[in-house]
Design a protein around this motif. Structure first.
Motif, short mmCIF file in Angstrom:
data_model
loop_
_atom_site.label_atom_id
_atom_site.label_comp_id
_atom_site.label_asym_id
_atom_site.label_seq_id
_atom_site.Cartn_x
_atom_site.Cartn_y
_atom_site.Cartn_z
N VAL A 193 4.92 -14.23 -4.16
CA VAL A 193 5.13 -13.86 -5.56
C VAL A 193 6.06 -12.66 -5.59
CG1 VAL A 193 4.03 -13.02 -7.67
CG2 VAL A 193 2.87 -14.74 -6.27
N ASP A 194 7.14 -12.77 -6.37
CA ASP A 194 8.14 -11.69 -6.45
C ASP A 194 8.66 -11.34 -5.05
OD1 ASP A 194 7.76 -11.59 -9.20
OD2 ASP A 194 6.23 -10.04 -9.05
N ARG A 195 8.90 -12.38 -4.24
CA ARG A 195 9.43 -12.23 -2.88
C ARG A 195 8.51 -11.42 -1.99
NH1 ARG A 195 14.67 -13.76 -2.51
NH2 ARG A 195 14.91 -12.58 -0.57
N ARG A 196 7.22 -11.41 -2.30
CA ARG A 196 6.23 -10.67 -1.52
C ARG A 196 5.10 -11.61 -1.12
NH1 ARG A 196 2.62 -8.03 0.97
NH2 ARG A 196 2.36 -5.77 0.79
N SER A 197 4.87 -11.72 0.19
CA SER A 197 3.78 -12.53 0.71
C SER A 197 2.74 -11.60 1.33
CB SER A 197 4.30 -13.54 1.72
OG SER A 197 3.29 -14.46 2.07
N LEU A 198 1.75 -12.19 1.99
CA LEU A 198 0.68 -11.40 2.62
C LEU A 198 1.05 -11.11 4.07
CD1 LEU A 198 -2.43 -13.29 1.20
CD2 LEU A 198 -1.52 -11.09 0.45
N ASN A 199 0.89 -9.87 4.50
CA ASN A 199 1.23 -9.48 5.86
C ASN A 199 0.05 -8.77 6.52
OD1 ASN A 199 1.30 -6.73 4.99
ND2 ASN A 199 3.40 -7.04 4.27
N THR A 200 0.29 -8.25 7.71
CA THR A 200 -0.81 -7.66 8.49
C THR A 200 -1.34 -6.36 7.88
OG1 THR A 200 0.86 -6.62 9.91
CG2 THR A 200 -0.08 -8.70 10.66
N LEU A 201 -0.50 -5.62 7.14
CA LEU A 201 -1.01 -4.45 6.43
C LEU A 201 -2.02 -4.88 5.37
CD1 LEU A 201 -1.04 -1.43 5.72
CD2 LEU A 201 0.93 -1.86 4.22
N ASP A 202 -1.74 -6.00 4.70
CA ASP A 202 -2.68 -6.51 3.71
C ASP A 202 -4.00 -6.95 4.36
OD1 ASP A 202 -0.56 -6.18 1.92
OD2 ASP A 202 0.16 -8.22 2.28
N TYR A 203 -3.93 -7.41 5.60
CA TYR A 203 -5.15 -7.77 6.32
C TYR A 203 -6.01 -6.54 6.58
CZ TYR A 203 -8.13 -9.53 10.10
OH TYR A 203 -9.21 -9.87 10.89
N ARG A 204 -5.39 -5.44 6.98
CA ARG A 204 -6.14 -4.22 7.19
C ARG A 204 -6.73 -3.71 5.87
NH1 ARG A 204 -2.36 -0.07 9.75
NH2 ARG A 204 -4.31 1.09 9.98
N THR A 205 -5.95 -3.83 4.78
CA THR A 205 -6.47 -3.43 3.47
C THR A 205 -7.65 -4.30 3.07
OG1 THR A 205 -4.21 -2.80 2.83
CG2 THR A 205 -5.83 -2.99 1.07
N TYR A 206 -7.54 -5.59 3.32
CA TYR A 206 -8.63 -6.53 3.00
C TYR A 206 -9.90 -6.18 3.76
CZ TYR A 206 -11.17 -10.98 3.28
OH TYR A 206 -12.14 -11.95 3.27
N LEU A 207 -9.79 -5.86 5.05
CA LEU A 207 -10.95 -5.49 5.84
C LEU A 207 -11.57 -4.19 5.32
CD1 LEU A 207 -9.85 -6.26 9.52
CD2 LEU A 207 -11.23 -7.67 7.98
N ALA A 208 -10.73 -3.22 4.97
CA ALA A 208 -11.25 -1.95 4.46
C ALA A 208 -11.98 -2.15 3.14
CB ALA A 208 -10.12 -0.95 4.29
N LEU A 209 -11.45 -3.00 2.27
CA LEU A 209 -12.11 -3.29 1.00
C LEU A 209 -13.45 -3.99 1.22
CD1 LEU A 209 -9.11 -4.48 -1.22
CD2 LEU A 209 -10.27 -2.27 -1.30
N GLN A 210 -13.49 -4.91 2.19
CA GLN A 210 -14.76 -5.58 2.48
C GLN A 210 -15.79 -4.59 3.01
OE1 GLN A 210 -15.28 -9.33 4.15
NE2 GLN A 210 -14.18 -10.21 2.44
N LYS A 211 -15.36 -3.65 3.83
CA LYS A 211 -16.28 -2.63 4.34
C LYS A 211 -16.87 -1.81 3.20
CE LYS A 211 -16.47 1.16 7.71
NZ LYS A 211 -17.00 2.19 6.82
N MET A 212 -16.03 -1.39 2.28
CA MET A 212 -16.51 -0.59 1.15
C MET A 212 -17.36 -1.42 0.20
SD MET A 212 -13.12 1.71 0.37
CE MET A 212 -12.63 2.99 1.54
#
Length: 396
Positions: A65-84
């Protein structure tokens, strides 16, 4: 349930985070390295599965979306959100989970500045905007079957970012919070324990994008085996979804070797990785050879009767006997008043029905918060502190 494991060869406890199983299984595909492909390209993964004697085509489709896909930084963000999400009390229906952006960056082991803040907000927006389309690939724990229809799912169904800063103030006066909520299907699977354990401390320590992708892939592929190997060409293109043109074996070797050096000897959820790179039999390429050494849980021996009694009280409240060694380390290193305060708050939250998941995870989160707020020193004069494994206060 939050567990703490002590792995031979490693001198610290590792926190085991339950991550939603569908996303965790395909994390290396969904969150691919950003610098080796064009973000404007859509990515699709297909395979054949058997459902009640009938073969069907399963697929996962990640559309930018808007030339932006999901990358490994987003994976780390996803894990941190799940922890919280696990650590905070359940919120009323419709309201999200509120966290500080600074705390989110700290959980991800990032620095704090304008550049890091910009990357963090971009990552949160990508988790909210970029759809992941599933067909015969997303398993619903509630119904006990795969969804047979195409359904785009955004990781976050709600995201609000609130920022405030005093006029003419420096960056240290910045206050930023985000309120988020996971997709309903992801949340339901988490509540029904349809999850996979991930060693979040290890993931947050890895910095290379290909290394993170390789680590998450091996964590899944090595779950039921002790030996595995793959040609570098197939590993890069098929398994890690890297779309660069690496025609020469030496180029592929350079990429894989750099990533393998970062994760070699590190623990995954089922063992410790041992990676080697060698020539294939035909001499046309290199291959990655993976071996896994099983882990062993070590329990600490305790001596102080008063602290042994305090450990028993913690176990009664948390109902978490698997984390006994972690609780023993806590009572060796923290003042008793801090632990009793956390126990009292956990009992009160449990009585009010505010604990979303387990009492053990809630107790640990409260204890970490109280330790940061009060900034109390470790209790190093106790006889109990002479036991082994007493390095680090709250590293679980």
């Amino acid at each position: 349930m939050l567990e703490s494991i002590l792995i031979p060869g490693l001198d610290h406890h590792l926190e085991v985070l339950p991550v939603e199983l569908n996303v965790a299984k395909f994390a290396s595909f969904i969150f691919s390295p950003s610098h080796t492909r064009k973000d404007s390209w859509a990515r699709i993964k297909t395979w054949v599965i058997d459902i009640e004697g009938r073969k069907v085509l399963a697929k996962i489709f990640v559309e930018p979306v808007d030339r932006r896909s999901l990358n490994t930084l987003d994976y780390r963000t996803y894990l941190a959100l799940q922890k919280m999400w696990w650590e905070r009390p359940a919120c009323p229906a419709g309201e999200g989970t509120a966290v500080s952006l600074r705390e989110l960056a700290r959980t991800m082991k990032m620095g704090w500045g304008k550049k890091q803040l910009s990357f963090l907000k971009q990552s949160l927006r990508a988790l909210r905007k970029v759809p992941i389309t599933w067909q015969y690939s997303f398993f619903d724990k509630e119904s006990g079957r795969y969804h047979c229809f195409e359904e785009p799912i955004n990781v976050l169904s709600m995201l609000r970012i609130h920022e405030s800063r005093k006029v003419h103030s420096q960056n240290q006066n910045y206050k930023g919070t985000t309120t988020f909520r996971f997709n309903e299907r992801i949340e339901k699977n988490l509540q029904r324990q349809h999850s996979k354990p991930v060693l979040i401390d290890i993931v947050m320590e890895i910095r290379g994008e290909i290394a993170i992708s390789l680590y998450s892939f091996l964590d899944v592929i090595m779950a039921d085996k002790f030996n595995w190997q793959r040609r570098c060409a197939r590993l890069l293109q098929d398994d890690l979804s890297i779309r660069g043109r690496y025609a020469w074996p030496s180029e592929r070797l350079r990429l894989i070797r750099r990533a393998a050096n970062q994760i070699n000897g590190k623990a995954i959820s089922t063992g410790i990785l041992d990676l080697t790179l060698t020539h294939t039999k035909d001499g046309q390429d290199y291959k990655l050879v993976v071996r896994k050494r099983p882990t062993t849980i070590l329990l600490n021996e305790c001596a102080d009767p008063e602290q042994v009694d305090l450990v028993k009280q913690i176990l009664e409240v948390t109902n978490d006997p698997h984390s006994r060694s972690y609780y023993e380390k806590l009572v060796r290193r923290l003042p008793e008043v801090l632990i009793y305060s956390a126990l009292s708050e956990t009992k009160d939250a449990d009585r009010r029905g505010q604990i979303r998941t387990s009492r053990a995870r809630f107790f640990t989160a409260v204890l970490k918060r109280l330790a940061r707020e009060r900034d109390r020193p470790a209790n190093k004069h106790s006889e109990f502190s002479t036991c082994r494994g007493d390095d680090g206060i709250l590293d679980k």
